[in-house]
Scaffold this motif. Sequence first.
Motif, PDB file in Angstrom:
ATOM      1  N   THR A  80       0.831  -1.208   0.000  1.00  0.00           N
ATOM      2  CA  THR A  80       0.000   0.000   0.000  1.00  0.00           C
ATOM      3  C   THR A  80       0.860   1.251   0.000  1.00  0.00           C
ATOM      4  O   THR A  80       0.633   2.184  -0.773  1.00  0.00           O
ATOM      5  N   ILE A  93       2.626   1.828  -3.410  1.00  0.00           N
ATOM      6  CA  ILE A  93       1.740   2.381  -4.434  1.00  0.00           C
ATOM      7  C   ILE A  93       1.380   3.829  -4.114  1.00  0.00           C
ATOM      8  O   ILE A  93       1.346   4.678  -4.992  1.00  0.00           O
ATOM      9  N   ALA A 126       3.354  -6.171  -5.773  1.00  0.00           N
ATOM     10  CA  ALA A 126       3.052  -4.909  -6.447  1.00  0.00           C
ATOM     11  C   ALA A 126       3.014  -5.093  -7.966  1.00  0.00           C
ATOM     12  O   ALA A 126       2.165  -4.508  -8.649  1.00  0.00           O
ATOM     13  N   ILE A 135      -0.152  -4.070 -10.326  1.00  0.00           N
ATOM     14  CA  ILE A 135       0.009  -3.086 -11.402  1.00  0.00           C
ATOM     15  C   ILE A 135      -0.337  -3.721 -12.752  1.00  0.00           C
ATOM     16  O   ILE A 135      -0.965  -3.075 -13.602  1.00  0.00           O
ATOM     17  N   ALA A 139      -4.069  -3.755 -12.923  1.00  0.00           N
ATOM     18  CA  ALA A 139      -4.590  -2.410 -13.160  1.00  0.00           C
ATOM     19  C   ALA A 139      -4.324  -1.961 -14.594  1.00  0.00           C
ATOM     20  O   ALA A 139      -5.184  -1.332 -15.222  1.00  0.00           O
ATOM     21  N   CYS A 197      -7.504  -0.931 -16.905  1.00  0.00           N
ATOM     22  CA  CYS A 197      -7.707   0.506 -16.671  1.00  0.00           C
ATOM     23  C   CYS A 197      -8.652   1.158 -17.676  1.00  0.00           C
ATOM     24  O   CYS A 197      -9.384   2.084 -17.328  1.00  0.00           O
ATOM     25  N   ILE A 232      -8.071  -5.821  -6.010  1.00  0.00           N
ATOM     26  CA  ILE A 232      -7.066  -4.877  -5.530  1.00  0.00           C
ATOM     27  C   ILE A 232      -7.451  -4.367  -4.145  1.00  0.00           C
ATOM     28  O   ILE A 232      -6.601  -4.263  -3.250  1.00  0.00           O
ATOM     29  N   LYS A 256      -5.787   5.717  -7.396  1.00  0.00           N
ATOM     30  CA  LYS A 256      -4.465   6.086  -7.914  1.00  0.00           C
ATOM     31  C   LYS A 256      -3.915   4.966  -8.795  1.00  0.00           C
ATOM     32  O   LYS A 256      -3.356   5.216  -9.866  1.00  0.00           O
ATOM     33  N   LEU A 257      -4.088   3.737  -8.342  1.00  0.00           N
ATOM     34  CA  LEU A 257      -3.594   2.596  -9.109  1.00  0.00           C
ATOM     35  C   LEU A 257      -4.328   2.460 -10.442  1.00  0.00           C
ATOM     36  O   LEU A 257      -3.694   2.258 -11.485  1.00  0.00           O
ATOM     37  N   LEU A 310      -1.465   4.959 -12.296  1.00  0.00           N
ATOM     38  CA  LEU A 310      -0.412   3.974 -12.558  1.00  0.00           C
ATOM     39  C   LEU A 310      -0.783   2.994 -13.669  1.00  0.00           C
ATOM     40  O   LEU A 310       0.076   2.622 -14.471  1.00  0.00           O
TER      41      LEU A 310
END
Length: 169
Positions: free
Chosen positions: A22, A25, A44, A48, A51, A55, A91, A125-126, A130
């Motif tokens: 956490t 990220i 991680a 990612i 994501a 996304c 997530i 945010k992820l 990202l």
Amino acid sequence: MANRKLGRPTDQRKALLRNQVTNLIWYGRIETTLARAKEVSAMAEKLITLAARECDNTIETTKNTNNDKGQTVVLNVVNDAPSKLAARRRIMKLLYEVPAPREADETRKEYKARTRQVKHPVVEKLMRELGPKYKARAAEKGTGGGYTRIVKKGPRRGDGAEMVILELV
């Protein structure tokens, strides 16, 4: 969840790794030991990748609602696709909630108004920052993965554990 025991019971180890993923990220870099960094990096990278894959997966729909006057209003709404919603929930299962920080010149009322829209800031945010960033990076380079970097700092004073900085590339 983890291959290394890290000298801790299962519940403490899971909490430690969730906390470090956490923070990685949210802040973009953390300082930890080499063994922990390798485990956090693997976790991680998977998040990612998930994501980045999901996304842009949204569905645009029209919604009919009645307003206060009894009139029917047609709204165009952009929703997550079922696979993106499932990815978001996977997530959220792994990451902790981190409240968005309050700005220095921001009043309490302004802070509440700003944070009312975003329920899970780390997940947002992820998925919003990202995911697209690393999706474009993967398309540019032609390969996926390699989202984290481990930089060695040297042994820790006291017990001699190898200290590293783990950061997002």
